[in-house]
Design an enzyme around this catalytic site. Structure first.
Site, mmCIF file in Angstrom:
data_model
loop_
_atom_site.group_PDB
_atom_site.id
_atom_site.type_symbol
_atom_site.label_atom_id
_atom_site.label_comp_id
_atom_site.label_asym_id
_atom_site.label_seq_id
_atom_site.Cartn_x
_atom_site.Cartn_y
_atom_site.Cartn_z
ATOM 1 N N SER A 64 39.462 34.354 40.815
ATOM 2 C CA SER A 64 39.622 33.985 42.228
ATOM 3 C C SER A 64 38.588 34.679 43.104
ATOM 4 O O SER A 64 38.254 34.198 44.186
ATOM 5 C CB SER A 64 41.036 34.333 42.714
ATOM 6 O OG SER A 64 41.314 35.701 42.502
ATOM 7 N N LYS B 10 37.200 50.966 29.503
ATOM 8 C CA LYS B 10 36.012 50.156 29.201
ATOM 9 C C LYS B 10 35.383 50.567 27.865
ATOM 10 O O LYS B 10 34.781 49.743 27.175
ATOM 11 C CB LYS B 10 35.007 50.241 30.356
ATOM 12 C CG LYS B 10 35.533 49.601 31.650
ATOM 13 C CD LYS B 10 35.922 48.135 31.453
ATOM 14 C CE LYS B 10 36.351 47.469 32.737
ATOM 15 N NZ LYS B 10 36.681 46.033 32.585
ATOM 16 N N TYR C 170 39.252 54.790 33.977
ATOM 17 C CA TYR C 170 38.499 53.524 33.949
ATOM 18 C C TYR C 170 37.499 53.519 32.775
ATOM 19 O O TYR C 170 37.408 52.548 32.035
ATOM 20 C CB TYR C 170 37.793 53.345 35.286
ATOM 21 C CG TYR C 170 37.035 52.041 35.428
ATOM 22 C CD1 TYR C 170 37.707 50.826 35.493
ATOM 23 C CD2 TYR C 170 35.646 52.029 35.508
ATOM 24 C CE1 TYR C 170 37.018 49.632 35.631
ATOM 25 C CE2 TYR C 170 34.943 50.834 35.657
ATOM 26 C CZ TYR C 170 35.630 49.640 35.716
ATOM 27 O OH TYR C 170 34.950 48.460 35.853
ATOM 28 N N ALA D 205 37.603 55.172 30.050
ATOM 29 C CA ALA D 205 38.316 55.102 28.764
ATOM 30 C C ALA D 205 38.729 53.662 28.463
ATOM 31 O O ALA D 205 38.637 53.198 27.320
ATOM 32 C CB ALA D 205 39.535 56.014 28.784
ATOM 33 N N ILE E 230 28.091 46.271 40.855
ATOM 34 C CA ILE E 230 27.889 44.905 41.315
ATOM 35 C C ILE E 230 28.608 44.749 42.654
ATOM 36 O O ILE E 230 29.749 45.223 42.806
ATOM 37 C CB ILE E 230 28.470 43.887 40.290
ATOM 38 C CG1 ILE E 230 27.918 44.152 38.865
ATOM 39 C CG2 ILE E 230 28.199 42.446 40.728
ATOM 40 C CD1 ILE E 230 26.429 44.004 38.679
ATOM 41 N N ASN F 63 37.965 38.858 32.027
ATOM 42 C CA ASN F 63 37.276 39.495 33.151
ATOM 43 C C ASN F 63 38.198 40.308 34.058
ATOM 44 O O ASN F 63 37.783 41.338 34.596
ATOM 45 C CB ASN F 63 36.558 38.409 33.966
ATOM 46 C CG ASN F 63 36.139 38.922 35.322
ATOM 47 O OD1 ASN F 63 35.141 39.622 35.460
ATOM 48 N ND2 ASN F 63 36.907 38.578 36.359
HETATM 49 P P1 NAP Z 1 37.605 42.141 41.900
HETATM 50 O O1 NAP Z 1 36.610 41.662 42.904
HETATM 51 O O2 NAP Z 1 38.534 43.241 42.268
HETATM 52 O O3 NAP Z 1 38.432 40.881 41.392
HETATM 53 C C1 NAP Z 1 39.435 41.073 40.449
HETATM 54 C C2 NAP Z 1 39.930 39.732 39.971
HETATM 55 O O4 NAP Z 1 40.896 39.972 38.950
HETATM 56 C C3 NAP Z 1 40.600 38.927 41.041
HETATM 57 O O5 NAP Z 1 40.320 37.566 40.847
HETATM 58 C C4 NAP Z 1 42.089 39.203 40.811
HETATM 59 O O6 NAP Z 1 42.927 38.130 41.191
HETATM 60 C C5 NAP Z 1 42.108 39.324 39.312
HETATM 61 N N1 NAP Z 1 43.230 40.096 38.804
HETATM 62 C C6 NAP Z 1 43.586 41.369 39.115
HETATM 63 N N2 NAP Z 1 44.670 41.724 38.422
HETATM 64 C C7 NAP Z 1 45.012 40.656 37.654
HETATM 65 C C8 NAP Z 1 46.037 40.402 36.706
HETATM 66 N N3 NAP Z 1 46.941 41.341 36.406
HETATM 67 N N4 NAP Z 1 46.083 39.177 36.139
HETATM 68 C C9 NAP Z 1 45.177 38.216 36.429
HETATM 69 N N5 NAP Z 1 44.167 38.401 37.305
HETATM 70 C C10 NAP Z 1 44.100 39.611 37.907
HETATM 71 O O7 NAP Z 1 36.879 42.634 40.571
HETATM 72 P P2 NAP Z 1 35.341 42.515 40.117
HETATM 73 O O8 NAP Z 1 34.568 43.571 40.780
HETATM 74 O O9 NAP Z 1 34.888 41.108 40.214
HETATM 75 O O10 NAP Z 1 35.472 42.952 38.573
HETATM 76 C C11 NAP Z 1 35.717 42.019 37.552
HETATM 77 C C12 NAP Z 1 35.527 42.701 36.211
HETATM 78 O O11 NAP Z 1 34.224 43.283 36.131
HETATM 79 C C13 NAP Z 1 36.505 43.847 35.940
HETATM 80 O O12 NAP Z 1 36.887 43.855 34.593
HETATM 81 C C14 NAP Z 1 35.688 45.089 36.267
HETATM 82 O O13 NAP Z 1 36.148 46.214 35.586
HETATM 83 C C15 NAP Z 1 34.314 44.651 35.801
HETATM 84 N N6 NAP Z 1 33.220 45.380 36.431
HETATM 85 C C16 NAP Z 1 33.014 45.331 37.773
HETATM 86 C C17 NAP Z 1 31.946 46.029 38.335
HETATM 87 C C18 NAP Z 1 31.647 46.007 39.802
HETATM 88 O O14 NAP Z 1 30.778 46.771 40.245
HETATM 89 N N7 NAP Z 1 32.275 45.165 40.590
HETATM 90 C C19 NAP Z 1 31.121 46.779 37.505
HETATM 91 C C20 NAP Z 1 31.369 46.820 36.137
HETATM 92 C C21 NAP Z 1 32.410 46.103 35.608
HETATM 93 P P3 NAP Z 1 44.009 38.245 42.399
HETATM 94 O O15 NAP Z 1 43.237 38.530 43.631
HETATM 95 O O16 NAP Z 1 44.670 36.933 42.389
HETATM 96 O O17 NAP Z 1 44.930 39.374 42.043
#
Ligand code: NAP
Length: 244
Positions: A11, A156, A152, A154, A185, A87
């Site tokens: 989303s 990943k 976090y 751990a 990101i 994701n």
């Molecule tokens: P984000 O903007 O916080 O978005 C999180 C997404 O996950 C939202 O769509 C949320 O949906 C959904 N979500 C959360 N809890 C959920 C659950 N229990 N079941 C189903 N959906 C759920 O996160 P992001 O930054 O895009 O990160 C996405 C992935 O990339 C994560 O695994 C994160 O660890 C990894 N990552 C991110 C970064 C970064 O800098 N952003 C860097 C490295 C890795 P709702 O809003 O509907 O709850």
């Protein structure tokens, strides 16, 4: 027949960008979300407006019963599943000495157990076709030690380990498993960081900028495609040089 891709947590943020990209690649994308129905519907609407096709499905992927129900719906509506992008993830920065048990549970339930629940359900469907791709969203935090991220990092690190072992287990069934490990990101997740952390992190990135969600989605697109057909069990780091 268009390939079917399921992206968890699509989303917002990286998941949304992956959904848009895989739809642009010609796949029908299932946009999973937990609570943001409006945002998930917007992801679907944006995909359709761009000429693609998508469906939103609500499920908390940290809940094994909800995951089973979601995959049942996918089977009933679409039959096969070709690509899973694990994701959905949660970051909660807490120093070890102040860590709450609830943080430990919430992060492991979603970032690790949730990946297992979805990968297991996806693999059960993909193995019948003898083909499929699973892509796990890891993080550079699995490789670089950042104070405040013991939990976090751990989770990943576990994602990297499960990616490699699942790749070996599932290769005989024609299923490839890889991970993407992004650095910082620009998403809501980054917005949640305190200002001083943002400045500190920016100063240690050789490229001197945060990554874009589209850059992560491009790597996911590559891993989902036949272009990466001989690649499995790999963790692709995408971090502007942070890990170096
Ligand atoms: P984000 O903007 O916080 O978005 C999180 C997404 O996950 C939202 O769509 C949320 O949906 C959904 N979500 C959360 N809890 C959920 C659950 N229990 N079941 C189903 N959906 C759920 O996160 P992001 O930054 O895009 O990160 C996405 C992935 O990339 C994560 O695994 C994160 O660890 C990894 N990552 C991110 C970064 C970064 O800098 N952003 C860097 C490295 C890795 P709702 O809003 O509907 O709850």
């Amino acid at each position: 027949m268009a390939k079917i891709a399921l992206v968890t947590g699509a989303s917002r943020g990286i998941g949304r960008a992956c959904a848009l990209r895989l739809a642009a690649d010609g796949m029908h994308v299932i946009v999973n979300y937990r609570s943001g129905k409006e945002a998930a519907d917007k992801t679907v609407a944006d995909i359709v407006a761009a000429g693609g096709s998508a469906t939103a499905i609500q499920a908390d992927v940290a809940d094994p019963t909800a995951v089973k129900a979601m995959f049942r719906t996918v089977k009933e509506q679409f039959g096969a599943l070709d690509v899973l992008v694990n994701n959905a993830g949660l970051v909660r920065d807490e120093y070890l000495l102040m860590m709450q048990n609830e943080t430990l549970d919430a992060c492991f339930d979603l970032n690790v157990k949730g990946y297992f629940y979805c990968a297991q359900q996806a693999a059960l469907r993909m193995m019948r076709k003898k083909s499929g791709v699973i892509i796990n969203m890891s993080s550079v935090s699995s490789k670089v030690a950042l104070p405040g991220q013991t939990v976090y990092s751990a989770t990943k690190g576990a994602v990297n380990a499960l990616t490699r072992t699942m790749a070996k287990e599932l290769a005989p069934y024609g299923i490839r498993v890889n991970a993407v490990a992004p650095g910082f990101i620009a998403t809501d997740m980054l917005d949640a960081l305190p200002e001083e952390k943002v400045t500190e992190y920016l100063s240690v990135i050789p490229q001197k900028r945060f990554g874009k969600v589209e850059e992560v989605a491009a790597t996911v697109s590559f891993l989902a495609s036949e272009e990466s057909s001989y690649m499995t069990g790999q963790i692709l780091v995408l971090d502007g040089g942070l890990e170096l």
